[in-house]
Write a protein that holds these residues in place. Sequence first.
Motif, PDB file in Angstrom:
ATOM      1  N   LYS A  75       0.839  -1.200   0.000  1.00  0.00           N
ATOM      2  CA  LYS A  75       0.000   0.000   0.000  1.00  0.00           C
ATOM      3  C   LYS A  75       0.872   1.247   0.000  1.00  0.00           C
ATOM      4  CE  LYS A  75      -4.016  -1.932   0.107  1.00  0.00           C
ATOM      5  NZ  LYS A  75      -4.642  -2.116  -1.159  1.00  0.00           N
ATOM      6  N   GLY A  76       0.459   2.230  -0.779  1.00  0.00           N
ATOM      7  CA  GLY A  76       1.181   3.487  -0.865  1.00  0.00           C
ATOM      8  C   GLY A  76       2.253   3.505  -1.949  1.00  0.00           C
ATOM      9  N   GLN A  77       2.561   2.341  -2.536  1.00  0.00           N
ATOM     10  CA  GLN A  77       3.587   2.291  -3.569  1.00  0.00           C
ATOM     11  C   GLN A  77       3.001   2.110  -4.964  1.00  0.00           C
ATOM     12  OE1 GLN A  77       6.786  -0.357  -2.685  1.00  0.00           O
ATOM     13  NE2 GLN A  77       7.071   0.454  -0.637  1.00  0.00           N
ATOM     14  N   GLU A  78       1.693   2.231  -5.070  1.00  0.00           N
ATOM     15  CA  GLU A  78       1.052   2.021  -6.365  1.00  0.00           C
ATOM     16  C   GLU A  78       0.775   3.334  -7.084  1.00  0.00           C
ATOM     17  OE1 GLU A  78      -0.716   2.565  -3.279  1.00  0.00           O
ATOM     18  OE2 GLU A  78      -1.488   0.546  -3.269  1.00  0.00           O
ATOM     19  N   LYS A  79       1.632   4.325  -6.860  1.00  0.00           N
ATOM     20  CA  LYS A  79       1.429   5.667  -7.411  1.00  0.00           C
ATOM     21  C   LYS A  79       1.537   5.731  -8.924  1.00  0.00           C
ATOM     22  CE  LYS A  79       3.234   7.803  -3.287  1.00  0.00           C
ATOM     23  NZ  LYS A  79       4.510   7.856  -2.628  1.00  0.00           N
ATOM     24  N   ARG A  80       2.289   4.821  -9.523  1.00  0.00           N
ATOM     25  CA  ARG A  80       2.505   4.869 -10.961  1.00  0.00           C
ATOM     26  C   ARG A  80       1.829   3.708 -11.674  1.00  0.00           C
ATOM     27  NH1 ARG A  80       8.122   4.525 -10.212  1.00  0.00           N
ATOM     28  NH2 ARG A  80       8.057   3.222 -12.038  1.00  0.00           N
ATOM     29  N   ILE A  81       0.649   3.369 -11.202  1.00  0.00           N
ATOM     30  CA  ILE A  81      -0.099   2.266 -11.801  1.00  0.00           C
ATOM     31  C   ILE A  81      -1.497   2.762 -12.101  1.00  0.00           C
ATOM     32  CG2 ILE A  81      -1.052  -0.025 -11.382  1.00  0.00           C
ATOM     33  CD1 ILE A  81       1.355  -0.457  -9.489  1.00  0.00           C
ATOM     34  N   ARG A  82      -1.992   2.413 -13.279  1.00  0.00           N
ATOM     35  CA  ARG A  82      -3.372   2.784 -13.581  1.00  0.00           C
ATOM     36  C   ARG A  82      -4.099   1.592 -14.177  1.00  0.00           C
ATOM     37  NH1 ARG A  82      -3.931   6.440 -19.020  1.00  0.00           N
ATOM     38  NH2 ARG A  82      -2.975   4.952 -20.424  1.00  0.00           N
ATOM     39  N   PHE A  83      -5.353   1.496 -13.804  1.00  0.00           N
ATOM     40  CA  PHE A  83      -6.210   0.440 -14.335  1.00  0.00           C
ATOM     41  C   PHE A  83      -6.417   0.698 -15.818  1.00  0.00           C
ATOM     42  CE2 PHE A  83     -10.511  -0.972 -15.468  1.00  0.00           C
ATOM     43  CZ  PHE A  83     -10.377  -2.323 -15.221  1.00  0.00           C
ATOM     44  N   LEU A  84      -6.294  -0.346 -16.621  1.00  0.00           N
ATOM     45  CA  LEU A  84      -6.545  -0.215 -18.054  1.00  0.00           C
ATOM     46  C   LEU A  84      -7.913  -0.752 -18.436  1.00  0.00           C
ATOM     47  CD1 LEU A  84      -3.174  -1.235 -19.765  1.00  0.00           C
ATOM     48  CD2 LEU A  84      -4.229   1.026 -19.688  1.00  0.00           C
ATOM     49  N   ASP A  85      -8.164  -2.007 -18.055  1.00  0.00           N
ATOM     50  CA  ASP A  85      -9.380  -2.625 -18.561  1.00  0.00           C
ATOM     51  C   ASP A  85      -9.588  -3.977 -17.893  1.00  0.00           C
ATOM     52  OD1 ASP A  85     -11.625  -2.799 -20.202  1.00  0.00           O
ATOM     53  OD2 ASP A  85     -10.494  -2.609 -22.064  1.00  0.00           O
ATOM     54  N   THR A  86     -10.780  -4.492 -18.042  1.00  0.00           N
ATOM     55  CA  THR A  86     -11.071  -5.881 -17.721  1.00  0.00           C
ATOM     56  C   THR A  86     -11.179  -6.575 -19.066  1.00  0.00           C
ATOM     57  OG1 THR A  86     -12.276  -5.266 -15.729  1.00  0.00           O
ATOM     58  CG2 THR A  86     -12.676  -7.469 -16.608  1.00  0.00           C
ATOM     59  N   VAL A  87     -10.347  -7.563 -19.284  1.00  0.00           N
ATOM     60  CA  VAL A  87     -10.280  -8.189 -20.604  1.00  0.00           C
ATOM     61  C   VAL A  87     -10.575  -9.679 -20.523  1.00  0.00           C
ATOM     62  CG1 VAL A  87      -8.642  -6.490 -21.506  1.00  0.00           C
ATOM     63  CG2 VAL A  87      -7.784  -8.576 -20.456  1.00  0.00           C
ATOM     64  N   LYS A  88     -11.037 -10.169 -21.629  1.00  0.00           N
ATOM     65  CA  LYS A  88     -11.214 -11.604 -21.800  1.00  0.00           C
ATOM     66  C   LYS A  88     -10.240 -11.991 -22.908  1.00  0.00           C
ATOM     67  CE  LYS A  88     -14.673 -15.117 -22.520  1.00  0.00           C
ATOM     68  NZ  LYS A  88     -16.098 -15.388 -22.606  1.00  0.00           N
ATOM     69  N   VAL A  89      -9.242 -12.789 -22.560  1.00  0.00           N
ATOM     70  CA  VAL A  89      -8.248 -13.168 -23.547  1.00  0.00           C
ATOM     71  C   VAL A  89      -8.542 -14.551 -24.101  1.00  0.00           C
ATOM     72  CG1 VAL A  89      -6.423 -11.687 -22.609  1.00  0.00           C
ATOM     73  CG2 VAL A  89      -6.633 -14.022 -21.787  1.00  0.00           C
ATOM     74  N   LYS A  90      -8.026 -14.796 -25.272  1.00  0.00           N
ATOM     75  CA  LYS A  90      -8.245 -16.056 -25.980  1.00  0.00           C
ATOM     76  C   LYS A  90      -7.854 -17.249 -25.105  1.00  0.00           C
ATOM     77  CE  LYS A  90      -6.832 -18.503 -30.128  1.00  0.00           C
ATOM     78  NZ  LYS A  90      -5.939 -18.508 -31.275  1.00  0.00           N
ATOM     79  N   GLY A  91      -8.733 -18.219 -25.060  1.00  0.00           N
ATOM     80  CA  GLY A  91      -8.450 -19.439 -24.321  1.00  0.00           C
ATOM     81  C   GLY A  91      -8.797 -19.398 -22.845  1.00  0.00           C
ATOM     82  N   LYS A  92      -9.319 -18.286 -22.380  1.00  0.00           N
ATOM     83  CA  LYS A  92      -9.655 -18.147 -20.957  1.00  0.00           C
ATOM     84  C   LYS A  92     -11.139 -17.813 -20.803  1.00  0.00           C
ATOM     85  CE  LYS A  92      -5.623 -18.972 -19.866  1.00  0.00           C
ATOM     86  NZ  LYS A  92      -5.479 -20.380 -19.627  1.00  0.00           N
ATOM     87  N   THR A  93     -11.742 -18.357 -19.771  1.00  0.00           N
ATOM     88  CA  THR A  93     -13.143 -18.036 -19.502  1.00  0.00           C
ATOM     89  C   THR A  93     -13.257 -16.948 -18.445  1.00  0.00           C
ATOM     90  OG1 THR A  93     -13.242 -19.837 -17.903  1.00  0.00           O
ATOM     91  CG2 THR A  93     -13.993 -20.323 -20.146  1.00  0.00           C
ATOM     92  N   LYS A  94     -12.242 -16.854 -17.587  1.00  0.00           N
ATOM     93  CA  LYS A  94     -12.264 -15.858 -16.518  1.00  0.00           C
ATOM     94  C   LYS A  94     -11.699 -14.533 -17.040  1.00  0.00           C
ATOM     95  CE  LYS A  94     -10.770 -15.124 -11.788  1.00  0.00           C
ATOM     96  NZ  LYS A  94      -9.897 -15.547 -10.715  1.00  0.00           N
TER      97      LYS A  94
END
Length: 176
Positions: A76-95
Motif C-alpha cells: 500500500k502506498g507504492q502504487e502511485k505509478r499504476i493505472r487500471f486499463l481494462d477488464t479483458v477476456k483473452v483467448k483461451g480463458k473463460t475468466k
Amino acid sequence: VAAFNESLVEQGMAPIRVGVGIHFGKLILGTVGHENRLETTVISDAVNIASRVEGLTKHYNAEVIATESVISHIPKGQEKRIRFLDTVKVKGKTKNIRVYQVIHADDQTMIEALKDYDWALECFENSRLDEAKTCFQKLSSRLPEDEAIKRYLSKCEIYLRDGLPEDWRVSEMKVK
C-alpha cells in the motif's frame, strides 16, 4: 532500450518497441532434451496469461502491463505509478482478467493526469457516461496518443448512442 533506440536513430534506423506482460502464479520449470541439445522451458497457465498480457501492450501502446494478481502484491502506498486499463477476456480463458499499466517514472504528463483518469474511470464504471465522455475528452487533449483514453472515449460514444450491452465492462481482446 532507450539508449539502444538512440543509437538506432543516430544510424537512421527505426527504434524498437518492447512490451512486457507480468502475471503472478505457479509454474513448472525444467530442462528438456538430450546431452547434445538441452533447452529450458516453463509450463504453466500463469506463463500463458503473461504471454497474452504481453500481447495487450500493442493494443494499449503500453510498455509494461501487469495483471491484478501482480498489483495485489504491491505494498500500500507504492502504487502511485499504476493505472487500471481494462477488464479483458483473452483467448483461451473463460475468466476475465483485470489489467493495469505500469507508468514509467519519467512520464510526468501521465502521472499528473492519473487523478483525472481515475475520476473518468469512476464515472464510466458508475454508468455516468456523459460525464465520463467529457473527462476522457479533456484527457485526450492532454494525452492525444493514449490508447486507453481513446478506447474509453470510443466506448462512451458507442454506449451513449446504442445503449449498454450486457457485458459492457469487459473488452474481448484478440491476442494470440
